[in-house]
Design a protein around this motif. Structure first.
Motif, PDB file in Angstrom:
ATOM      1  N   GLU A   1       0.729  -1.351   0.013  1.00 28.82           N
ATOM      2  CA  GLU A   1      -0.054   0.204   0.033  1.00 28.82           C
ATOM      3  C   GLU A   1       0.893   1.385   0.009  1.00 28.82           C
ATOM      4  O   GLU A   1       0.622   2.133  -0.419  1.00 28.82           O
ATOM      5  N   LEU A   2       1.945   1.111   0.664  1.00 34.37           N
ATOM      6  CA  LEU A   2       2.926   2.275   0.549  1.00 34.37           C
ATOM      7  C   LEU A   2       3.219   2.811  -0.989  1.00 34.37           C
ATOM      8  O   LEU A   2       3.692   3.631  -1.346  1.00 34.37           O
ATOM      9  N   ILE A   3       3.610   1.553  -1.663  1.00 35.67           N
ATOM     10  CA  ILE A   3       3.729   1.520  -3.165  1.00 35.67           C
ATOM     11  C   ILE A   3       2.650   2.288  -3.888  1.00 35.67           C
ATOM     12  O   ILE A   3       2.712   3.032  -4.520  1.00 35.67           O
ATOM     13  N   ARG A   4       1.487   1.806  -3.310  1.00 40.16           N
ATOM     14  CA  ARG A   4       0.380   2.415  -4.085  1.00 40.16           C
ATOM     15  C   ARG A   4       0.110   3.824  -4.134  1.00 40.16           C
ATOM     16  O   ARG A   4      -0.548   4.840  -4.753  1.00 40.16           O
ATOM     17  N   THR A   5       0.768   4.256  -2.666  1.00 40.93           N
ATOM     18  CA  THR A   5       0.567   5.696  -2.503  1.00 40.93           C
ATOM     19  C   THR A   5       1.808   6.355  -3.026  1.00 40.93           C
ATOM     20  O   THR A   5       2.102   7.666  -2.487  1.00 40.93           O
ATOM     21  N   ALA A   6       2.640   5.841  -3.606  1.00 36.41           N
ATOM     22  CA  ALA A   6       3.959   6.361  -4.195  1.00 36.41           C
ATOM     23  C   ALA A   6       4.932   6.921  -3.156  1.00 36.41           C
ATOM     24  O   ALA A   6       5.775   7.694  -3.358  1.00 36.41           O
ATOM     25  N   ASP A   7       4.841   6.071  -2.056  1.00 32.66           N
ATOM     26  CA  ASP A   7       5.935   6.368  -0.863  1.00 32.66           C
ATOM     27  C   ASP A   7       7.074   5.396  -0.882  1.00 32.66           C
ATOM     28  O   ASP A   7       6.908   4.565  -0.012  1.00 32.66           O
ATOM     29  N   THR A   8       7.779   5.348  -1.924  1.00 33.22           N
ATOM     30  CA  THR A   8       8.573   4.242  -1.963  1.00 33.22           C
ATOM     31  C   THR A   8       9.733   4.249  -0.858  1.00 33.22           C
ATOM     32  O   THR A   8       9.901   3.186  -0.417  1.00 33.22           O
ATOM     33  N   SER A   9      10.094   5.540  -0.589  1.00 35.06           N
ATOM     34  CA  SER A   9      10.886   5.412   0.509  1.00 35.06           C
ATOM     35  C   SER A   9      10.332   4.712   1.947  1.00 35.06           C
ATOM     36  O   SER A   9      11.145   4.197   2.568  1.00 35.06           O
ATOM     37  N   ALA A  10       9.359   5.055   2.117  1.00 33.83           N
ATOM     38  CA  ALA A  10       8.446   4.511   3.739  1.00 33.83           C
ATOM     39  C   ALA A  10       8.438   2.911   3.189  1.00 33.83           C
ATOM     40  O   ALA A  10       8.601   2.157   4.003  1.00 33.83           O
ATOM     41  N   ALA A  11       8.309   2.442   1.804  1.00 31.41           N
ATOM     42  CA  ALA A  11       7.963   1.057   1.704  1.00 31.41           C
ATOM     43  C   ALA A  11       9.307   0.546   1.812  1.00 31.41           C
ATOM     44  O   ALA A  11       9.482  -0.781   2.305  1.00 31.41           O
ATOM     45  N   LEU A  12      10.360   1.131   1.546  1.00 36.47           N
ATOM     46  CA  LEU A  12      11.896   0.615   1.732  1.00 36.47           C
ATOM     47  C   LEU A  12      12.265   0.381   3.147  1.00 36.47           C
ATOM     48  O   LEU A  12      12.755  -0.798   3.701  1.00 36.47           O
ATOM     49  N   LEU A  13      11.813   1.353   3.876  1.00 32.52           N
ATOM     50  CA  LEU A  13      11.769   1.317   5.344  1.00 32.52           C
ATOM     51  C   LEU A  13      11.251   0.266   6.002  1.00 32.52           C
ATOM     52  O   LEU A  13      11.735  -0.530   6.955  1.00 32.52           O
ATOM     53  N   ALA A  14       9.860   0.156   5.546  1.00 30.78           N
ATOM     54  CA  ALA A  14       9.048  -1.180   6.090  1.00 30.78           C
ATOM     55  C   ALA A  14       9.928  -2.322   5.738  1.00 30.78           C
ATOM     56  O   ALA A  14       9.643  -3.314   6.715  1.00 30.78           O
ATOM     57  N   ALA A  15      10.171  -2.479   4.679  1.00 31.15           N
ATOM     58  CA  ALA A  15      10.818  -3.860   4.534  1.00 31.15           C
ATOM     59  C   ALA A  15      12.366  -4.032   5.171  1.00 31.15           C
ATOM     60  O   ALA A  15      12.394  -5.267   5.891  1.00 31.15           O
ATOM     61  N   GLU A  16      13.106  -3.140   5.561  1.00 31.29           N
ATOM     62  CA  GLU A  16      14.078  -3.380   6.672  1.00 31.29           C
ATOM     63  C   GLU A  16      13.602  -3.532   7.987  1.00 31.29           C
ATOM     64  O   GLU A  16      14.217  -4.279   8.515  1.00 31.29           O
ATOM     65  N   GLN A  17      12.624  -2.848   8.301  1.00 34.35           N
ATOM     66  CA  GLN A  17      12.098  -3.051   9.478  1.00 34.35           C
ATOM     67  C   GLN A  17      11.357  -4.427   9.632  1.00 34.35           C
ATOM     68  O   GLN A  17      11.661  -5.101  10.706  1.00 34.35           O
ATOM     69  N   CYS A  18      10.891  -4.945   8.770  1.00 34.10           N
ATOM     70  CA  CYS A  18      10.364  -6.312   8.684  1.00 34.10           C
ATOM     71  C   CYS A  18      11.560  -7.174   8.828  1.00 34.10           C
ATOM     72  O   CYS A  18      11.401  -8.362   9.565  1.00 34.10           O
ATOM     73  N   LEU A  19      12.471  -7.123   7.994  1.00 31.72           N
ATOM     74  CA  LEU A  19      13.608  -8.221   7.996  1.00 31.72           C
ATOM     75  C   LEU A  19      14.354  -8.072   9.434  1.00 31.72           C
ATOM     76  O   LEU A  19      14.737  -9.175  10.061  1.00 31.72           O
ATOM     77  N   SER A  20      14.487  -7.064  10.029  1.00 32.04           N
ATOM     78  CA  SER A  20      15.391  -6.743  11.398  1.00 32.04           C
ATOM     79  C   SER A  20      14.437  -7.382  12.346  1.00 32.04           C
ATOM     80  O   SER A  20      14.788  -7.906  13.547  1.00 32.04           O
TER      81      SER A  20
ATOM     82  N   LYS B   1      10.062 -12.610   1.414  1.00 25.59           N
ATOM     83  CA  LYS B   1      11.285 -12.000   0.755  1.00 25.59           C
ATOM     84  C   LYS B   1      11.233 -11.574  -0.602  1.00 25.59           C
ATOM     85  O   LYS B   1      12.064 -10.844  -1.156  1.00 25.59           O
ATOM     86  N   LEU B   2      10.576 -12.528  -1.449  1.00 24.39           N
ATOM     87  CA  LEU B   2      10.356 -12.094  -2.943  1.00 24.39           C
ATOM     88  C   LEU B   2       9.968 -10.759  -2.963  1.00 24.39           C
ATOM     89  O   LEU B   2      10.515  -9.806  -3.858  1.00 24.39           O
ATOM     90  N   LEU B   3       8.704 -10.368  -2.265  1.00 25.07           N
ATOM     91  CA  LEU B   3       8.098  -8.875  -2.183  1.00 25.07           C
ATOM     92  C   LEU B   3       9.367  -8.129  -2.043  1.00 25.07           C
ATOM     93  O   LEU B   3       9.574  -6.898  -2.574  1.00 25.07           O
ATOM     94  N   ILE B   4      10.294  -8.076  -0.752  1.00 24.54           N
ATOM     95  CA  ILE B   4      11.407  -7.205  -0.577  1.00 24.54           C
ATOM     96  C   ILE B   4      12.366  -7.282  -1.558  1.00 24.54           C
ATOM     97  O   ILE B   4      12.795  -6.105  -1.863  1.00 24.54           O
ATOM     98  N   ASP B   5      12.592  -8.454  -2.248  1.00 26.83           N
ATOM     99  CA  ASP B   5      13.671  -8.410  -2.998  1.00 26.83           C
ATOM    100  C   ASP B   5      13.350  -7.636  -4.359  1.00 26.83           C
ATOM    101  O   ASP B   5      14.158  -6.813  -4.827  1.00 26.83           O
ATOM    102  N   GLU B   6      12.135  -7.767  -4.668  1.00 26.12           N
ATOM    103  CA  GLU B   6      11.621  -7.088  -6.089  1.00 26.12           C
ATOM    104  C   GLU B   6      11.592  -5.622  -5.491  1.00 26.12           C
ATOM    105  O   GLU B   6      12.089  -4.840  -6.647  1.00 26.12           O
ATOM    106  N   LEU B   7      11.410  -5.289  -4.296  1.00 28.56           N
ATOM    107  CA  LEU B   7      11.199  -3.593  -3.879  1.00 28.56           C
ATOM    108  C   LEU B   7      12.527  -3.229  -4.240  1.00 28.56           C
ATOM    109  O   LEU B   7      12.872  -2.012  -4.757  1.00 28.56           O
ATOM    110  N   ARG B   8      13.625  -3.960  -3.646  1.00 24.53           N
ATOM    111  CA  ARG B   8      14.874  -3.489  -3.857  1.00 24.53           C
ATOM    112  C   ARG B   8      15.536  -3.353  -5.081  1.00 24.53           C
ATOM    113  O   ARG B   8      16.291  -2.503  -5.511  1.00 24.53           O
ATOM    114  N   ALA B   9      15.230  -4.630  -5.846  1.00 17.93           N
ATOM    115  CA  ALA B   9      15.745  -4.704  -7.197  1.00 17.93           C
ATOM    116  C   ALA B   9      15.307  -3.424  -8.088  1.00 17.93           C
ATOM    117  O   ALA B   9      16.033  -2.703  -8.798  1.00 17.93           O
ATOM    118  N   CYS B  10      13.853  -3.034  -7.883  1.00 18.68           N
ATOM    119  CA  CYS B  10      13.365  -1.861  -8.330  1.00 18.68           C
ATOM    120  C   CYS B  10      14.184  -0.538  -8.296  1.00 18.68           C
ATOM    121  O   CYS B  10      14.312   0.368  -9.261  1.00 18.68           O
TER     122      CYS B  10
END
Length: 737
Positions: free
Chosen positions: A206-225, A240-249
């Protein structure tokens, strides 16, 4: 939503309430003007808390005495309870009216005069949960260590509240229309449970849907930690697939934005995330599929949806998209299918490269038909829209497994989605069983053995039960926590209990089935199918019937209004001695879902409800079909006989020959069959319904007691019992943790 907590959707705070109880944190009781009436004694507060969290139902004095004085004798506990009731009444006396309804054997709070803060959360729906203030306060912190039994009750109530909030927020994050609302629901859920992967995935999407990519990346790192710190492990492959795709893009510098399509689906690197939908890659003209929802080695097959074609993007599209999206979610929630959700057709450039799409073992294909019909207003026409659905096996050159068509209206989208979910999952399970039919039993994997057992169960032939039992026992011994195997074991126990006639064997079958259903719920808490099967099983046990009724109430907010819940509720109405209302409910269900698998697999319930509900013709129509397909089913022959007796009286129809043939077949299969046998088998029925049923069978010529000759006759089917098989639980104890 606690497993046995009652949910009453739509309850509103009464304007007539004169007493407010706050149970979140320490107990606080006050009048409308703010005057505090909180009892001083811990036992008195405990008494009030139990009544306040009883779902407005009476609580017996015996229960109250046990919870508050578990270490005293019954006589001492009851005497102490009388004193506390008096103290509580005195504490609330400034109200000038009786808040307590004190009866000889039970107590309750008068609902119109009181409000309870915790109830607002326990009654919250997905659409209303965000309107309530967020809370992480522990329930009744001032009542700890009052009594061991009360401590246990308090733990159950806290778990119940937490479970309900978790379930409702999970529903909210997937069903609310606005991305900001879904983000808010996911954040609330994560504050309740930091290891909830669905919430992390929803938040990132949903953060991607609202064009907040930075917040989506932060959420991904928080999830992993979070997972690494808490479990010293990684989240699931799908996350992890979702996180990897986000990072790759992001690393490639490509935009991660919303799609321009009317559906509002997100685009990432010019396609959706693989965990959001299947994506296509083309190599030498071959189409490959990516990952979908629920992919794991515990699923029986994968299911894809054909892309929505541009010509379908009309005024009916919102209804169509809603139906297909709900169907995809429903299939994924079954727990045994991998799902590639529906998406829009590729762009013209991409379409030119791809001739066919083969995502998943099975493909759900849709087509829209429209026609003009006269409208209620004279001289105008109304557009009628039909959805044609077919499911094809992509591994067998597109062989059609199932096809049907449905009218689409804004009002029936939930109903159509529910029917699609049930039909598609059922047909795929049977198709997968057929795919392994030529293999030897000892060559089957646990899942394949379970599928073959599932096919045997659907036959409902008593001679099929023994091979089904052996297959299930073998499968569960090797994989005791597989969701599909537990679902099949629960269905097996219920279906085979219909053909058991000794009370101890009936109880053994249902106990095994209940264990399997509860095991399924522990593995997949959100499974609506598992909860409804458990509810149906508990309805046959008077001591646990209330729990079954509460499970049905819990399911209603999350189930389509005309879905399988109404069929289970029909059986509940029969158990509550309301047969006419039960039959009316079942008729409503059958009109909406004429081909639903429930009608066939649980045809015993269907015939019994129609028979006792005064619909003899419908009962006989169904029993005739069942007996013609499976002439060795003693239970159905019995119902058919009773139906013929009722039909002969109701319609003045001569059914003598058909009745004689059915009676002869029944007594040939089970020579000692008698009204005494039926009375023991159907002891769960309300007495008036049991008496009516026995009267019909007596009119059909069934003897009151076994004849002397019967005891000298061997069972017609062979084996050790009247139905020709020995019964034992198919659920190893290890399968239910």
């Amino acid at each position: 939503m606690g497993l046995f907590g009652t949910i009453k959707p739509g309850l509103r705070k009464s304007q007539a309430a004169i007493l407010h109880l706050d149970l979140l944190g320490s107990m606080a009781v006050q009048m409308l003007d703010g005057t505090a009436l909180t009892p001083t004694g811990a036992k008195t507060r405990g008494l009030l808390a139990i009544l306040a969290l009883s779902d407005r139902r009476p609580v017996t004095r015996k229960t109250l005495a046990h919870l508050l004085w578990s270490r005293r004798s019954d006589e001492q506990a009851r005497a102490s309870l009388r004193q506390e009731i008096h103290r509580l009444s005195e504490a609330l006396s400034p109200l000038g009216t009786d808040i307590l309804d004190i009866q000889r054997h039970a107590l309750t709070l008068k609902p119109v005069l009181t409000t309870v803060d915790a109830e607002r959360y326990l009654n919250a729906s997905p659409s209303g949960i965000l309107k309530l203030p967020e809370t992480d306060t522990t329930l009744l912190t001032d009542l700890e260590a009052v009594d061991p039994a009360l401590d246990e009750w308090l733990t159950q109530q806290r778990n119940r509240l937490n479970h309900h909030l978790t379930t409702v927020l999970e529903q909210a994050q997937s069903s609310l229309p606005d991305p900001e609302q879904r983000i808010a629901a996911a954040n609330r859920l994560l504050r309740l449970d930091r290891l909830n992967e669905n919430a992390w995935k929803t938040l990132m999407r949903e953060l991607i849907r609202t064009a907040d990519t930075s917040a989506a990346l932060l959420a991904a790192e928080q999830c992993l930690s979070t997972f690494r710190d808490s479990l010293a492990n990684e989240p699931s492959t799908a996350t992890k697939l979702l996180i990897d795709e986000l990072r790759a893009c992001q690393g490639a510098g490509r935009p991660t934005t919303l799609s321009d399509s009317p559906s509002g689906r997100m685009d990432s690197c010019e396609t959706s995330f693989p965990s959001e939908r299947a994506y296509l890659s083309v190599t030498n003209g071959t189409t490959h599929t990516a990952n979908g929802w629920g992919i794991s080695n515990q699923t029986i097959a994968s299911v894809g949806f054909s892309p929505l074609q541009p010509e379908l993007l009309t005024a009916v599209t919102p209804d169509l998209e809603n139906i297909l999206d709900q169907t995809a979610v429903g299939l994924a929630n079954q727990g045994f299918l991998s799902v590639f959700p529906p998406f829009h057709t590729p762009s013209q450039h991409e379409s030119s490269k791809i001739e066919t799409r083969t995502s998943g073992d099975y493909l759900v294909q849709t087509k829209i038909q429209t026609s003009l019909t006269p409208a209620p207003v004279e001289g105008t026409l109304h557009q009628q829209v039909r959805l044609i659905v077919r499911v094809t096996d992509q591994r067998r050159e597109g062989m059609i497994v199932w096809a049907e068509r449905f009218p689409i209206t804004p009002e029936n989208s939930d109903t159509v989605a529910a029917l699609l979910t049930s039909e598609i999952s059922w047909r795929i399970a049977l198709a997968e069983a057929r795919n392994s039919a030529n293999r030897q039993a000892d060559e089957l994997t646990p899942l394949e053995a379970g599928l073959r057992a599932f096919a045997f169960i659907n036959r409902k032939e008593p001679t099929s039960f023994l091979p089904a039992e052996k297959l299930l026992h073998s499968a569960l011994r090797r994989d005791p926590q597989h969701p599909f195997l537990l679902l099949t074991a629960a269905l097996f126990g219920l279906v085979r209990s219909y053909e058991q006639w000794a009370p101890e064997k009936i109880d053994r079958e249902r106990t095994a089935a209940i264990e399997a259903a509860r095991g399924l719920i522990r593995i997949i808490p959100e499974t609506l199918t598992g909860r409804l099967i458990l509810a149906r099983l508990l309805l046959d046990r008077p001591s646990e019937r209330e729990a079954g009724l509460r499970l049905i109430e819990e399911a209603k907010p999350f189930a389509p209004s005309l879905g399988i819940t109404i069929a289970i509720e029909a059986y509940a109405l029969l158990m509550k001695d309301s047969p006419q209302e039960a039959a009316a409910n079942l008729k409503t269900f059958r009109r909406s879902h004429p081909t639903h698998p429930f009608v066939d697999l649980f045809d015993m319930d269907v015939v019994l409800i129609f028979l006792l509900g005064g619909n003899a013709r419908e009962a006989v129509e169904r029993s005739r079909i069942a007996v013609s397909l499976s002439p060795t089913r003693i239970s159905m022959l019995m119902l058919h006989l009773a139906g013929l007796a009722a039909l002969g009286k109701a319609d003045n129809v001569s059914v003598v020959n058909e009745q004689a043939e059915a009676r002869s077949q029944l007594l040939r299969l089970m020579p000692d069959f008698s009204l005494e046998t039926v009375r023991a088998h159907y002891a769960r029925l309300p007495p008036p319904q049991l008496a009516a049923f026995l009267t019909l069978l007596e009119r059909a010529g069934i003897p009151a007691t076994p004849s002397a000759l019967a005891h000298q006759t061997q069972p017609a089917l062979g084996g050790t019992s009247s139905t020709g098989y020995e019964s034992s639980s198919v659920v190893p104890s290890s399968s239910v943790p």
